[in-house]
Design a protein around this motif. Sequence first.
Motif, PDB file in Angstrom:
ATOM      1  N   SER A  48       0.840  -1.193   0.000  1.00  0.00           N
ATOM      2  CA  SER A  48       0.000   0.000   0.000  1.00  0.00           C
ATOM      3  C   SER A  48       0.876   1.243   0.000  1.00  0.00           C
ATOM      4  N   THR A  66      -4.419   0.944   9.706  1.00  0.00           N
ATOM      5  CA  THR A  66      -5.388   1.752   8.977  1.00  0.00           C
ATOM      6  C   THR A  66      -4.788   3.115   8.652  1.00  0.00           C
ATOM      7  N   ALA A  71      -7.684   3.041   3.760  1.00  0.00           N
ATOM      8  CA  ALA A  71      -6.924   1.803   3.916  1.00  0.00           C
ATOM      9  C   ALA A  71      -7.239   1.115   5.244  1.00  0.00           C
ATOM     10  N   LEU A  73      -5.791  -2.483   6.535  1.00  0.00           N
ATOM     11  CA  LEU A  73      -4.934  -3.618   6.207  1.00  0.00           C
ATOM     12  C   LEU A  73      -4.894  -4.613   7.359  1.00  0.00           C
ATOM     13  N   ASN A  84      -6.175  -5.686   2.050  1.00  0.00           N
ATOM     14  CA  ASN A  84      -6.922  -4.466   2.287  1.00  0.00           C
ATOM     15  C   ASN A  84      -8.400  -4.797   2.370  1.00  0.00           C
TER      16      ASN A  84
END
Length: 356
Positions: A48, A66, A71, A73, A84
Amino acid sequence: MRLPRILLAAAVAASLAGPGVLGGPAAQAASAGPDQIRLSWEARPTGSTARLRGLAAVSRDIAWATGSAGAVLRTVDGGRSWHNVPPPGTGGLEFRDVEAFDADNAVILSIGANDASRVYRTHNGGKSWTLAFRNDDPKAFYDCMAFFDHKRGMAVSDPVEGRFRILSTGDGGYSWRVMPSAGMPAALDGEAAFAASGQCLVTRDDQAWLASGGGASSRVFRSRDAGRTWSVSTAPLPSGATQGIFGLAFRDVRHGVAVGGDYRPGVPSPNAAVTTGDAGRRWTAADRPPPAYRSGVAWLSGYAAVAVGPTGSEVTFTGGRTWRPFDTTSFDTVGCTAHGACWASGEQGKAARLRP
């Protein structure tokens, strides 16, 4: 995971020595042991590019992170792979905090004005989410949250009508209510909480602590009754529009550390850490603090703790009185489990696990 033997030995030795003990075999062991320890962060790439300011360290294998662009994760294999798993339609939200109970159950908080401040709850590892709270007060701006146990938790908003606002849940984060503000001391002009690491609000047993900045003084609010009433004390950290306390951590109900400074790049933060030994009634500046602004802090074991920020990481083996650097990687937040598994996360999707 239990702490590696060398780290555990140093932490125990430091605990035996205790703060302020200058002589004796235990103190000598404490001062010698940490010098032989070489901590470092072992990268666990997430794939990410989000800035991950929210982090929940569940175990050596399980962590949630986060951040920006919605996002959320999750890893269950020690960071070898991340998935995600955000709520649908939340790509524009900033998830600044996450509280996870295990691989399946987690609560996430997004920040922002009006209905950008939200809380979501999952019970199946992010396969589905329940929208548990959506802010409808234009004066509120929620910053972070913390749980006392798997059922009871709180979230905090910047002051509304002159007082910090507390949101409460008693069912594991599925429903929330605004608590009465009568038991909250008045805020200073410009005072707010910083949503930089998910650590402006922390809990231990039935006690809670709330960190602030932005006003004339950096302050820590303390509740002994799960958020119904609060007292407040001043901490010797600089405070202003870009200054204050950004991260709190308590190893028990009496001993805590706070980190912060000025988040602007290149601006000095000479007093970036303070400690308390009386549950937050009084705070003392570190003898040798981290050299720059720090946004996250977590306890390893005993008198050992780790602090992180954009310019690096430090470790203390003296309960926060003295800190020494061990890594220069940029991180925003850090979390450790009761068994010594520590994770960190930050900009550009960075995530790492502590390796001694």
